[in-house]
Design an enzyme around this catalytic site. Structure first.
Site, mmCIF file in Angstrom:
data_model
loop_
_atom_site.group_PDB
_atom_site.id
_atom_site.type_symbol
_atom_site.label_atom_id
_atom_site.label_comp_id
_atom_site.label_asym_id
_atom_site.label_seq_id
_atom_site.Cartn_x
_atom_site.Cartn_y
_atom_site.Cartn_z
ATOM 1 C CB CYS A 78 40.591 34.341 43.847
ATOM 2 S SG CYS A 78 40.063 35.337 45.240
ATOM 3 C CG HIS A 171 45.405 34.624 44.477
ATOM 4 N ND1 HIS A 171 45.508 35.369 43.326
ATOM 5 C CD2 HIS A 171 44.362 35.141 45.162
ATOM 6 C CE1 HIS A 171 44.569 36.310 43.314
ATOM 7 N NE2 HIS A 171 43.859 36.188 44.422
ATOM 8 C CD GLU A 173 47.819 33.457 41.299
ATOM 9 O OE1 GLU A 173 47.227 32.439 41.709
ATOM 10 O OE2 GLU A 173 47.358 34.615 41.434
HETATM 11 N N1 GLN Z 1 36.977 39.819 45.997
HETATM 12 C C1 GLN Z 1 37.265 39.606 44.608
HETATM 13 C C2 GLN Z 1 35.998 39.500 43.794
HETATM 14 O O1 GLN Z 1 34.942 39.457 44.329
HETATM 15 C C3 GLN Z 1 38.110 38.382 44.401
HETATM 16 C C4 GLN Z 1 39.475 38.595 45.014
HETATM 17 C C5 GLN Z 1 40.588 37.871 44.327
HETATM 18 O O2 GLN Z 1 40.460 37.394 43.199
HETATM 19 N N2 GLN Z 1 41.700 37.818 44.991
HETATM 20 O O3 GLN Z 1 36.075 39.425 42.600
#
Ligand code: GLN
Length: 190
Positions: A78, A171, A173
């Site tokens: 992410c 994610h 994890e």
């Molecule tokens: N929206 C977040 C970002 O731009 C990422 C979100 C996440 O890691 N769950 O960094």
């Protein structure tokens, strides 16, 4: 094998536990010294803008860029995917990425109503679906020639690999399924 989790901000503990279950010696990485001691690194989810700022504050940007350039295995999830990407769309002007994964990602682009959602993903190389938890996830809008797409949601790639760099928009994890951490550990052992 010693696998670090970048621990400046974000979802660190669940990664450490998953890596531990895979048999890795998992450690939180907050300093250049700690980074020196690991064979591979997970860049977790969280907020890429904040992590980018903290990388500078903790003087980790240059050492981490060097390790990545040397070919250290990395798994960005992410926000971590955003930090590894070559191109970040809808980023904050001052955020910077390492550019070791040749993709363009657009932050928070799955749309407001579905900011957060879950989806069962067909992942190349895994038997049976992987349950993906997406939290304000980035959308991969361009994939370079050397990037292998391992899973998608509709037309959007959500799991990519380039050499020893693995990245997910979700994610892994948070699913109670360690298969992607296992995949990463195998990649790192090569
Ligand atoms: N929206 C977040 C970002 O731009 C990422 C979100 C996440 O890691 N769950 O960094």
């Amino acid at each position: 094998m010693k696998v670090g989790v970048l621990a400046l901000q974000g979802a660190v503990d669940a990664h450490l536990r998953a890596l531990g279950r895979c048999g890795a010696d998992a450690v939180a990485v907050k300093t250049a010294e700690a980074l020196d001691g690991v064979d591979a690194l997970v860049l977790p989810g969280g907020e890429s803008t904040t992590m980018s700022m903290l990388l500078d504050r903790f003087e980790l940007r240059a050492p981490l860029a060097e390790r990545l350039a040397d070919g250290m295995a990395a798994f960005g999830t992410c926000a971590g995917m955003i930090l590894l990407a070559a191109e970040v769309l809808d980023g904050r002007a001052d955020q910077r990425s390492f550019g070791v994964l040749d993709v363009a990602v657009r932050r928070n682009a799955f749309g407001r109503q579905v900011d957060s959602f879950e989806a069962d993903l067909a992942v190349a190389g895994l038997d049976g679906p992987f349950h993906g938890v997406f939290i304000r996830a980035p959308v991969v809008e361009r994939v370079g020639r050397d990037v292998e797409v391992l899973a998608s949601v509709g037309a959007a790639p959500v799991l990519c690999r380039q050499g020893r760099v693995l990245a997910s928009a979700f994610h892994p994890e948070l699913s109670g399924d360690d298969r992607l951490h296992e995949l990463f550990c195998r990649l790192a052992e090569r």
